[in-house]
Design an enzyme around this catalytic site. Sequence first.
Site, PDB file in Angstrom:
ATOM      1  N   GLU A 210      58.890   9.832  18.425  1.00 24.20           N
ATOM      2  CA  GLU A 210      58.052  10.833  17.745  1.00 24.20           C
ATOM      3  C   GLU A 210      58.762  11.346  16.493  1.00 24.20           C
ATOM      4  OE1 GLU A 210      56.129  15.263  18.734  1.00 24.20           O
ATOM      5  OE2 GLU A 210      56.872  13.969  20.338  1.00 24.20           O
TER       6      GLU A 210
ATOM      7  N   GLU B 122      55.596  19.995  11.671  1.00 13.61           N
ATOM      8  CA  GLU B 122      54.831  20.975  12.433  1.00 13.61           C
ATOM      9  C   GLU B 122      54.890  22.338  11.755  1.00 13.61           C
ATOM     10  OE1 GLU B 122      54.409  19.922  16.963  1.00 13.61           O
ATOM     11  OE2 GLU B 122      56.533  20.213  16.494  1.00 13.61           O
TER      12      GLU B 122
END
Length: 334
Positions: A162, A166
């Site tokens: 990943e 964010e």
Amino acid sequence: MFFLLAVVISLAAILPPVLGTRGATCNATTPCSSDYPCCSEYGFCGNGYYCLGGCDPISSHSLNSCKPNPICHSANYTLSDTSRILSNYTYFNDWVVQQGSIFNATSDGEPAIALTLTENNGGTLLSSTRYVHYGRITARLKTGRWAGVVTAFITMSSLKDEIDWEFPGNATTEGQTNYFWQGVIPQTTNGVTETGLSDTYSNWHDFTVGIYLRVSLTGNLDTLTFLVDGNVTRTVKASDCVNNATGVTEYPNTPSRIQLSLWPAGISTEPQGTIQWAGGMINWNDPDYVSAVQCNDTTPMNSSVTSYVYGPNVTLDTPVHRIFQRDYAYQQRR
């Protein structure tokens, strides 16, 4: 609540209709059976679309149970409407809405796609259908601005590699970069906060992930680069990600889908650390949220009213619609 997405360097695929049936749960120590051979990204065995994007080969019946991952095609798609986005797995196009809902929007005169979050829908997740191994991916977006609500632009592989941009909604002048190897949560976070951004709720920004493989006389030099509006803010080298205890390079390096999401981190079912990171619990009475939809029905409503239904025609072209209540009584309206 919603955030706006304008431009993404993306991917494309069109596949025939695929249905699916769900079976038991699965993980690396309890793989799927041959009847439901594919382990989805959410840990459920199944067939059909369970074998498509996000299918975990390690937890599936065998390594070849999952369908092959479609490779990346270099392209620049402007998501000015929903025509290239499908809302289920019946057909695959460039993008698929895995959860939640989207709608067409306009911001600063620019057409865009809005991802929604409500108290009941659990947020929205939009995924590409092709996979990127090495390359450069850019998303132009505006974020949400509510404490507890996180806007995310990430890549996610079937093995849970990943790479993240964010944006917790209570900090609209910041962006956070992070990466994970095969879903392992490190004791010390790899996250870094990029500060000094102009308001990410009000202003468009281009956020970029660059995943590069350089070959030299001394071997392969994998590099992960994060950029904001074309300017490099962070670089991570695979050689810096070696676990000294095991000798394993814990660096994301498997083909991944692009995902964009708006998700509720500030809710009671999330870990306390996640809630704190996201800025606290979501205030569902926030003026931005409650003002998003206003209902002004001509008939006064009460808590027993749940829906509208249609009845017999009164005229040739106008059917009666009725208010449906929990006690199964009908109020007729024209």
